[in-house]
Design an enzyme around this catalytic site. Structure first.
Site, mmCIF file in Angstrom:
data_model
loop_
_atom_site.group_PDB
_atom_site.id
_atom_site.type_symbol
_atom_site.label_atom_id
_atom_site.label_comp_id
_atom_site.label_asym_id
_atom_site.label_seq_id
_atom_site.Cartn_x
_atom_site.Cartn_y
_atom_site.Cartn_z
ATOM 1 N N TRP A 157 -9.538 -0.170 0.175
ATOM 2 C CA TRP A 157 -10.746 0.434 0.762
ATOM 3 C C TRP A 157 -10.427 1.560 1.745
ATOM 4 O O TRP A 157 -11.179 1.806 2.675
ATOM 5 C CB TRP A 157 -11.620 -0.640 1.423
ATOM 6 N N HIS A 158 -9.315 2.246 1.520
ATOM 7 C CA HIS A 158 -8.932 3.340 2.418
ATOM 8 C C HIS A 158 -9.137 4.700 1.753
ATOM 9 O O HIS A 158 -8.381 5.632 1.977
ATOM 10 C CB HIS A 158 -7.470 3.182 2.856
ATOM 11 N N TYR A 159 -10.165 4.815 0.920
ATOM 12 C CA TYR A 159 -10.419 6.075 0.237
ATOM 13 C C TYR A 159 -10.857 7.134 1.243
ATOM 14 O O TYR A 159 -11.428 6.846 2.294
ATOM 15 C CB TYR A 159 -11.461 5.899 -0.874
ATOM 16 N N LYS A 204 0.854 -1.195 0.000
ATOM 17 C CA LYS A 204 0.000 0.000 0.000
ATOM 18 C C LYS A 204 0.886 1.239 0.000
ATOM 19 O O LYS A 204 1.804 1.362 0.812
ATOM 20 C CB LYS A 204 -0.908 0.006 1.229
#
Length: 552
Positions: A468-470, A368
């Site tokens: 899914w860390h928007y 990431k």
């Protein structure tokens, strides 16, 4: 908590919280200690099916997008598949459970009080967080990271430290998830109302003459299609607070008339309460690139327990023994979608039996990129608050993000090639071959380039997915101030991940929950100071038998 069909058609509250998610639950529980609070959650309850939140059902729950499910899919304009939560507890009901605090510099830059931040983290952790028992595959990943040079070893810690560490998890030793919804156990049951399947359509504003607009209530719809109105009681400290997340909060502001005027008018939003061009801007999603590693050894089912925090701003984590859709129709169906609408994706997923049509991925190592520097935007597609807006994240638009990705992948190659990890990969499988195998999997809607087989930069671009860390869309300094009050509007705040300038820590949920608690405490202190100077405040019951707050 109750279904919104049981809610009164009209009621008053001190605070109206839109979204019972990761921040909203922490905020509501805190505010209820001294005020009357309404929480409106568009989804259902995770307690209706507690087994679905267990570790062993992680993939089934995440990929279940039936109409009443907790996972709502969307595909960004970048061609990356994603989901957003529609359940009490928000993303903490769907995520991989990893719990790690934010960087110290981020806390300082935000202007948060260090002592209060620490206390707020501890408040969350005492209810939700556990120390994982790191064995087998996860232990090999840890040792492989150390052998690859991600040093020092920091042992078990919740703090954000460069090197390799074990961090907390919201899964208990039996594999049961403890989500942000559990924080509502802290709430005062006499002063909180939580309504499920309550779809907010708009925030209401007073707009008299040249005065600043002031939020005074909301309109929401229950599952039967009946509309309800909730208003703030007459006290100048009362507020509407958006906690609908990085997709929902900017979308709701726009639907309520707060956003870029030309865009809102083009979609028939009337009235335009405030021309605010920064709403929906600064959208970011941390790009993720991954490698699947088949193992000759049996692996345990594990989500993220270990992280390598590199000196070049990437985070390396891993999963093992995950059950994912085995039929390539899962990927091909997404690839063949010519429309990126929610309806088209949903129709496809209905054709798959997620409970039986699965296979196991032995090892899944991910990189990431921190930040990211690359930014995009969000726009309305229509005025239905339950539909997805259009989102563009512009993954790897900035060279700095790409350079970090390449360095992270090179580190993963070292991990896979390490002696420590050797038992969990086949001897003849090279790291480069494993990378190239990812190019053959339709994990996104992006084109593949032949050069990606030997060029890591192109590999990053072609195989990017999400973790899914928007975040972003209502950023501090652009849409809200440092107290999370919306610029140009009274009695309205946004307190969630949409306000972030970057994703905090390795995984944001710890800080999102902390922020809900932290701001709840701060708001109550402000309220107490106000009430010391205004003794006309009282709590009464209205004729609907719902607590309401008002000035005498």
């Amino acid at each position: 908590m109750k279904d919104a069909t049981l809610a009164p058609t009209y009621a008053h509250f001190d605070y109206i919280i839109i979204g019972g998610g990761t921040s909203g639950c922490a905020l509501a529980a805190t505010l209820s200690q001294s005020a009357n609070v309404l929480v409106l959650e568009r989804g259902g309850s995770p307690y209706e099916n507690p087994r679905a939140t267990d570790l062993e059902n992680f993939s089934n729950t995440l990929f279940n997008i039936t109409p009443d499910s907790w996972s709502q899919p969307f595909i960004s304009e970048d061609g990356v598949y994603n989901v957003r939560a529609r359940v009490l507890g928000g993303e903490s009901v769907l995520n991989a459970g990893f719990y790690s605090r934010a960087e110290e510099y981020l806390v300082e830059d935000a202007g948060w009080d260090m002592y209060e931040v620490e206390a707020s983290y501890q408040w969350v952790e005492s209810k939700l967080v556990f120390k994982p028992d790191v064995i087998g595959w996860q232990s090999a990943l840890k040792d492989g990271l150390l052998e690859a040079g991600v040093l020092p070893y920091n042992g078990f810690t919740l703090d954000h430290l460069v090197g390799t560490k074990i961090s907390g998890t919201i899964f208990d030793p039996a594999g049961h998830r403890h989500s942000a919804a559990d924080l509502l156990e802290y709430a005062n049951p006499d002063t909180i109302a939580v309504y499920l399947h309550a779809l907010v359509h708009k925030i209401l504003f007073t707009t008299e003459g040249d005065q600043r607009p002031r939020a005074y209530g909301v309109i929401y719809e229950d599952a039967d299609g009946v509309f309800h109105k909730a208003e703030l009681a007459k006290n100048s400290m009362n507020e509407v607070i958006l906690c609908a997340g990085a997709i929902g909060s900017p979308q709701m502001l726009m639907l309520s008339g707060v956003g870029p005027r030309v865009h809102l008018e083009a979609h028939g939003v009337n009235p335009v309460v405030l021309d605010q061009p920064m709403v929906g801007q600064g959208m970011g999603d941390n790009p993720l690139n991954t490698v699947f590693v088949s193992s000759p050894e049996t692996v345990e089912t594990s989500l993220i327990e270990v992280v390598g925090i590199t000196k070049f701003d990437t985070f390396i984590e891993g999963f093992s023994g995950l059950k994912l859709p085995k039929n390539h129709r899962f990927f091909e169906g997404v690839l063949n979608e010519t429309s990126r609408s929610t309806l088209a994706v949903a129709d496809f997923f209905k054709s798959i039996d997620f409970l039986s049509n699965v296979r196991e991925i032995d090892g899944w190592i991910v990189n990431k990129v921190d930040g990211p520097v690359s930014r995009g935007h969000l726009e309305l597609l229509n005025t239905n608050p339950d539909d997805n807006p259009s989102v563009t994240f512009n993954y790897y638009q900035e060279k700095e993000d790409l350079e970090k990705c390449v360095k992270g992948l090179k580190t993963i190659i070292k991990v896979i090639s390490s002696n420590a990890f050797s038992s969990y990969k086949y001897p003849n499988a090279t790291a480069r071959e494993l990378l190239n195998r990812m190019l053959s999997l339709p994990i996104n809607l992006r084109p593949r380039h032949e050069t990606a087989k030997f060029n890591l930069t192109q590999f990053c671009i072609d195989t990017v997915i999400t973790i899914w860390h928007y975040h972003g869309g209502c950023q501090v300094g652009r849409v809200v101030d440092k107290n999370y009050k919306v610029f140009g509007i009274d009695a309205l705040r946004v307190i969630d991940g949409s306000t972030f300038l970057k994703s905090p820590g390795t995984n944001p949920q710890a800080t999102v929950m902390m922020l809900g608690r932290y701001m709840g405490q701060k708001i109550l202190r402000e309220r107490d100071a106000f009430e010391e100077n205004n003794e006309d405040y009282s709590i009464i019951k209205d004729d609907t038998n719902n607590l309401s707050s008002s000035s005498k």
